[in-house]
Scaffold this active site. Structure first.
Site, PDB file in Angstrom:
ATOM      1  N   LEU A  89      36.914  35.626  37.489  1.00 56.19           N
ATOM      2  CA  LEU A  89      37.633  34.392  37.748  1.00 56.19           C
ATOM      3  C   LEU A  89      37.987  34.363  39.230  1.00 56.19           C
ATOM      4  CD1 LEU A  89      40.211  34.164  34.786  1.00 56.19           C
ATOM      5  CD2 LEU A  89      38.067  32.899  35.030  1.00 56.19           C
ATOM      6  N   ASP A  90      38.034  33.168  39.802  1.00 56.16           N
ATOM      7  CA  ASP A  90      38.511  33.045  41.180  1.00 56.16           C
ATOM      8  C   ASP A  90      39.897  33.660  41.304  1.00 56.16           C
ATOM      9  OD1 ASP A  90      36.227  31.573  41.685  1.00 56.16           O
ATOM     10  OD2 ASP A  90      37.246  29.638  41.651  1.00 56.16           O
ATOM     11  N   MET A  91      40.210  34.163  42.477  1.00 60.91           N
ATOM     12  CA  MET A  91      41.522  34.748  42.726  1.00 60.91           C
ATOM     13  C   MET A  91      42.638  33.760  42.378  1.00 60.91           C
ATOM     14  SD  MET A  91      42.912  36.356  46.302  1.00 60.91           S
ATOM     15  CE  MET A  91      44.544  37.095  46.459  1.00 60.91           C
TER      16      MET A  91
END
Length: 214
Positions: free
Chosen positions: A60-62
């Site tokens: 997942l994106d940060m």
């Protein structure tokens, strides 16, 4: 015996057995280690403090929060990676976007890395990779809409770019939203709420849900 980790580093684990685990990634925490020393803290490292055989299957994106699945051991990693490759995994997200979005539909726009502005991605009809997102409006607020999102493909920043491309950037998105929409939240309002996948050992269908924190 798993190592103990400090309470403030302890991940929220939704499910664990001998073959896989599902955990919650908070917004602002990396999924995997970054290149710089200050970016070594991440969800998989924290999990490996409890389960040393935990292996990353997807990311997942940060800035995104929500559910992630991890394999335990090489055999489970191969099985789960294949399930993702074969699109046997269903992921559903909830987002709050700018503007009044109604109904449901699809965004079918090819994406490619915007190399001079990495990690940003962009739509490119000539050489972009096929990318498909399904969306369904849930409710409307004061200049915003709550939306359910289903990424059929899994490109980097796909949901963020697709929502921006149809004129409804996700609130709090520092890469793709205009300043007024960025300023409406101190975090990206995107959460991986639901995960459906086959168990890497038995093949049984498993479904996990996460409470949306916004």
């Amino acid at each position: 015996m798993p190592q103990s980790v400090p309470v403030f580093d302890r991940p929220t684990i939704i499910f664990v057995d001998d073959h896989m685990l599902v955990a919650e990634k908070p917004a602002g925490l990396l999924s995997v280690p970054g290149r710089l020393p200050e970016n070594k803290d991440c969800l998989v490292t924290r999990l490996q403090g409890l389960y040393p055989d935990a292996l990353t299957v997807h990311r997942l994106d940060m800035a995104t929060s929500g559910l992630m699945v991890f394999a335990r051991g090489a055999d489970a990693h191969r099985a789960l990676s294949q399930a993702f490759a074969d699109r046997q995994v269903a992921k559903r997200y909830v987002a709050v976007v700018a503007g009044q979005l109604a109904g449901e539909g699809e965004v079918d726009l090819p994406l490619i890395t915007d190399w001079p502005n990495r990690p940003r991605q962009m739509v490119d009809h000539a050489i972009g990779k096929p990318s498909l997102t399904r969306y369904r409006a849930v409710s409307q607020g004061d200049g915003t809409s709550r939306v359910g999102l289903e990424p059929v493909t899994g490109r980097s920043h796909q949901l963020r770019v697709h929502m921006m491309a149809i004129g409804h950037p996700i609130i709090g998105d520092v890469f793709y939203a205009p300043p007024d929409a960025q300023a409406m939240s101190d975090r990206l309002l995107l959460h991986a709420q639901s995960l459906v996948l086959p168990h890497p050992r038995t093949g049984a269908a498993l479904e996990f849900q996460s409470q949306v924190p916004f």
